[in-house]
Structures are given as C-alpha cells and as structure tokens.
Design a protein around this motif. Structure first.
Motif, PDB file in Angstrom:
ATOM      1  N   THR A   6       0.850  -1.190   0.000  1.00  0.00           N
ATOM      2  CA  THR A   6       0.000   0.000   0.000  1.00  0.00           C
ATOM      3  C   THR A   6       0.885   1.238   0.000  1.00  0.00           C
ATOM      4  O   THR A   6       1.821   1.339   0.803  1.00  0.00           O
ATOM      5  N   PHE A   7       0.572   2.170  -0.893  1.00  0.00           N
ATOM      6  CA  PHE A   7       1.374   3.380  -1.023  1.00  0.00           C
ATOM      7  C   PHE A   7       0.515   4.630  -0.889  1.00  0.00           C
ATOM      8  O   PHE A   7      -0.623   4.670  -1.370  1.00  0.00           O
ATOM      9  N   LEU A   8       1.090   5.634  -0.254  1.00  0.00           N
ATOM     10  CA  LEU A   8       0.492   6.962  -0.184  1.00  0.00           C
ATOM     11  C   LEU A   8       1.140   7.822  -1.256  1.00  0.00           C
ATOM     12  O   LEU A   8       2.373   7.986  -1.268  1.00  0.00           O
ATOM     13  N   ASP A  84       3.484   0.843   2.891  1.00  0.00           N
ATOM     14  CA  ASP A  84       4.777   0.311   2.476  1.00  0.00           C
ATOM     15  C   ASP A  84       5.630   1.367   1.784  1.00  0.00           C
ATOM     16  O   ASP A  84       6.814   1.128   1.524  1.00  0.00           O
ATOM     17  N   GLY A  85       5.035   2.515   1.504  1.00  0.00           N
ATOM     18  CA  GLY A  85       5.815   3.567   0.864  1.00  0.00           C
ATOM     19  C   GLY A  85       5.022   4.841   0.683  1.00  0.00           C
ATOM     20  O   GLY A  85       3.784   4.842   0.748  1.00  0.00           O
ATOM     21  N   VAL A  86       5.759   5.922   0.492  1.00  0.00           N
ATOM     22  CA  VAL A  86       5.179   7.246   0.288  1.00  0.00           C
ATOM     23  C   VAL A  86       5.886   7.922  -0.874  1.00  0.00           C
ATOM     24  O   VAL A  86       7.131   7.911  -0.946  1.00  0.00           O
ATOM     25  N   LEU A  87       5.119   8.505  -1.771  1.00  0.00           N
ATOM     26  CA  LEU A  87       5.699   9.335  -2.835  1.00  0.00           C
ATOM     27  C   LEU A  87       5.483  10.798  -2.487  1.00  0.00           C
ATOM     28  O   LEU A  87       4.340  11.248  -2.337  1.00  0.00           O
ATOM     29  N   HIS A  88       6.577  11.540  -2.359  1.00  0.00           N
ATOM     30  CA  HIS A  88       6.519  12.985  -2.144  1.00  0.00           C
ATOM     31  C   HIS A  88       6.663  13.649  -3.507  1.00  0.00           C
ATOM     32  O   HIS A  88       7.738  13.660  -4.105  1.00  0.00           O
ATOM     33  N   SER A  89       5.566  14.169  -4.015  1.00  0.00           N
ATOM     34  CA  SER A  89       5.563  14.861  -5.306  1.00  0.00           C
ATOM     35  C   SER A  89       4.937  16.230  -5.094  1.00  0.00           C
ATOM     36  O   SER A  89       3.879  16.552  -5.649  1.00  0.00           O
ATOM     37  N   ILE A  90       5.596  17.027  -4.269  1.00  0.00           N
ATOM     38  CA  ILE A  90       5.059  18.298  -3.810  1.00  0.00           C
ATOM     39  C   ILE A  90       6.103  19.388  -4.012  1.00  0.00           C
ATOM     40  O   ILE A  90       7.271  19.211  -3.648  1.00  0.00           O
ATOM     41  N   GLY A  91       5.698  20.484  -4.583  1.00  0.00           N
ATOM     42  CA  GLY A  91       6.601  21.620  -4.716  1.00  0.00           C
ATOM     43  C   GLY A  91       5.819  22.867  -5.083  1.00  0.00           C
ATOM     44  O   GLY A  91       4.862  22.802  -5.836  1.00  0.00           O
ATOM     45  N   GLY A 133      11.002  -1.962   6.241  1.00  0.00           N
ATOM     46  CA  GLY A 133      11.393  -2.052   4.838  1.00  0.00           C
ATOM     47  C   GLY A 133      10.668  -1.068   3.946  1.00  0.00           C
ATOM     48  O   GLY A 133      10.764  -1.142   2.720  1.00  0.00           O
ATOM     49  N   GLY A 134       9.943  -0.139   4.556  1.00  0.00           N
ATOM     50  CA  GLY A 134       9.206   0.856   3.789  1.00  0.00           C
ATOM     51  C   GLY A 134      10.122   1.829   3.059  1.00  0.00           C
ATOM     52  O   GLY A 134      11.322   1.902   3.316  1.00  0.00           O
ATOM     53  N   SER A 135       9.522   2.592   2.148  1.00  0.00           N
ATOM     54  CA  SER A 135      10.309   3.460   1.279  1.00  0.00           C
ATOM     55  C   SER A 135       9.628   4.805   1.094  1.00  0.00           C
ATOM     56  O   SER A 135       8.425   4.870   0.827  1.00  0.00           O
ATOM     57  N   ILE A 136      10.398   5.879   1.247  1.00  0.00           N
ATOM     58  CA  ILE A 136       9.944   7.220   0.907  1.00  0.00           C
ATOM     59  C   ILE A 136      10.707   7.656  -0.332  1.00  0.00           C
ATOM     60  O   ILE A 136      11.934   7.569  -0.378  1.00  0.00           O
ATOM     61  N   VAL A 137       9.981   8.117  -1.337  1.00  0.00           N
ATOM     62  CA  VAL A 137      10.594   8.562  -2.593  1.00  0.00           C
ATOM     63  C   VAL A 137      10.116   9.973  -2.904  1.00  0.00           C
ATOM     64  O   VAL A 137       8.911  10.254  -2.831  1.00  0.00           O
ATOM     65  N   GLY A 138      11.041  10.842  -3.234  1.00  0.00           N
ATOM     66  CA  GLY A 138      10.700  12.214  -3.603  1.00  0.00           C
ATOM     67  C   GLY A 138      11.200  12.564  -4.988  1.00  0.00           C
ATOM     68  O   GLY A 138      12.091  11.898  -5.526  1.00  0.00           O
ATOM     69  N   LEU A 139      10.625  13.611  -5.560  1.00  0.00           N
ATOM     70  CA  LEU A 139      11.006  14.062  -6.903  1.00  0.00           C
ATOM     71  C   LEU A 139      11.751  15.384  -6.803  1.00  0.00           C
ATOM     72  O   LEU A 139      11.300  16.327  -6.156  1.00  0.00           O
ATOM     73  N   THR A 140      12.903  15.447  -7.464  1.00  0.00           N
ATOM     74  CA  THR A 140      13.696  16.662  -7.455  1.00  0.00           C
ATOM     75  C   THR A 140      14.111  17.039  -8.872  1.00  0.00           C
ATOM     76  O   THR A 140      13.909  16.276  -9.825  1.00  0.00           O
TER      77      THR A 140
END
Length: 251
Positions: A6-8, A84-91, A133-140
């Motif tokens: 499950t991802f946010l 299980d993970g989060v995508l940070h796509s905020i700017g 084992g979760g993952s946070i991923v961001g966009l730069t």
C-alpha cells in the motif's frame, strides 16, 4: 512486483502528473494506492482518481498544516492498516521566488517550507503507519547547478536533497529508506507554473545522449515505482537521475 503493498501518493493533479503515472504503475503491479489532496484541488484529484485502473481513495493533506499532518495516520487508517511507501511529489514557490536578487524572504520561506521541509514533515507524519522495509521517494530537479529561471526554487531543491540525506540517516534505523529521483523537465502543471521553464524543454533533448521527451512522464514514474518496491533494499540517501543522461554530460 508490488502485490499486497500500500502506497500513499501525493501530487496527483492531472493525468500528465508524474504522480498519476506512479499510482497507475503501482496499481498495475498489484499495489493499493491512497492519494492526497487539499482545498480546491480535492475535487480535481478525486476526478483524476477515477481514471486510474482502480479508483483510489483521496484523503486531505496540506503539508504546511500541522492539523493535517497530525491527522494523517488516522486518515490513512480509514483505508489501510499500514503503508509500504510514500511518494513525495510536492513543490511550490510564489512567483516572486523566481527572481533571485529581488525575492522577498516571505516568498523564499514558502518555497523552502512547501518544497523542502515538507519531506521531513510528511515522513514523520506517515511513520506510524510505515512497515519495516518501507520506502519514501521524492522528486527533485538536480540542484547541483544554478539553473536559468529556477532561482529560489533551485535553492529549495538543494535543501530538499539535503533533507533526504538527513531523513535517510534518521529513518534508516526504523527500517525506512529515503531516496529521490532527479527527473529531467516534464511538461506537467507544476512545470508550466515556472516562468521561462520552456528554456529547459527546448534544450534538454539536444543535450541528452539518448534523447528526452518532455511529454513522457513514464520513465520517471518507473524509477519512482522501482524505488518504492523491494528491489532496492540496501539503497537510501540516494538521488537517481532519470534525465536522459544530461547530468553526466559537459557543454
């Protein structure tokens, strides 16, 4: 690849959004997806959520709101026991932040708050629901250079990239990885809001050794999806470039 996960996913605003394609790919690989939005964009995000392979729930989250951050775990809990993970796509940066010498602190502060500090804020708010084992991923957008027109947003991205390293340090012992994807220019709603962003679009393809399509968010979304998966179990504090190789080329 992502069955049972499950991802946010933040930042889904249009079908052209990188975040939309991450959500789509995650669902296609077996994951459950929860989207976030707030304010006037909630209605738009709910409409776009219906265009995913499976309609995803949308919960309210303004990353500058302490109230929303405090309520995030409970709001996630209405749809899933764990993440299980989060995508940070905020700017975001106010228009004044795109004039480096004349920008006011208020505009700079907003850019840094929304575009950099929010990575830490989101990571901490989501942590109670994050699995081992979760993952946070961001966009730069590669902050190693002083880009034309990017100005204080570039400074905010440099802070964002540093925040990722510190977050990787502090969340690693809790079993959570933190990584970024440095994408080339993609013709998204966010990009269109940056004055003069077309300068990147016009030159990037010629500088890339393998070519670059500003209308194709899928390569970037695939990288984000892979970093959210279990296929990078020992990678954290990293910045993965998905820019057609431009970062590695000289003039």
């Amino acid at each position: 690849m992502l069955t049972g996960k499950t991802f946010l996913i933040t930042g889904v605003l249009m079908e052209s959004s990188i975040a939309f394609h991450v959500a789509k790919l995650a669902q296609e690989q077996g994951a459950k997806v929860i989207l976030t939005s707030f304010g006037r964009t909630m209605k738009i995000t709910r409409t776009i959520a219906k265009r995913l392979p499976q309609e995803a729930p949308v919960i309210e989250l303004d990353v500058t709101s302490e109230e929303d951050l405090a309520a995030l775990s409970d709001r996630i809990g209405e749809h899933a026991e764990r993440l299980d993970g989060v995508l940070h796509s905020i700017g975001f940066a106010p228009e004044g932040a795109f004039n480096f010498l004349e920008a006011k602190w208020e505009d700079v502060a907003t850019a840094v708050h929304v575009s950099a500090y929010s990575l830490k804020a989101l990571g901490v708010a989501a942590l109670p629901r994050m699995s081992e084992g979760g993952s946070i991923v961001g966009l730069t957008f590669d902050a190693s250079y002083a880009w034309p027109v990017y100005d204080w947003m570039g400074v905010a991205k440099a802070a964002f990239e540093s925040t990722n390293r510190y977050l990787a340090r502090d969340l690693g012992p809790k079993g959570v990885r933190c990584n970024l994807v440095a994408a080339g220019p993609i013709r998204t709603t966010a990009a269109k809001s940056i004055p003069g962003f077309e300068q990147f679009e016009e030159s990037w393809d010629t500088r890339s050794p393998i070519g670059w399509d500003v209308n194709d968010p899928v390569p970037t979304a695939k990288a984000c999806t892979m970093l959210l998966s279990d296929w990078f179990p020992a990678t954290t504090g990293e910045i993965l470039h998905v820019d057609g190789g431009v970062h590695a080329m000289g003039i």
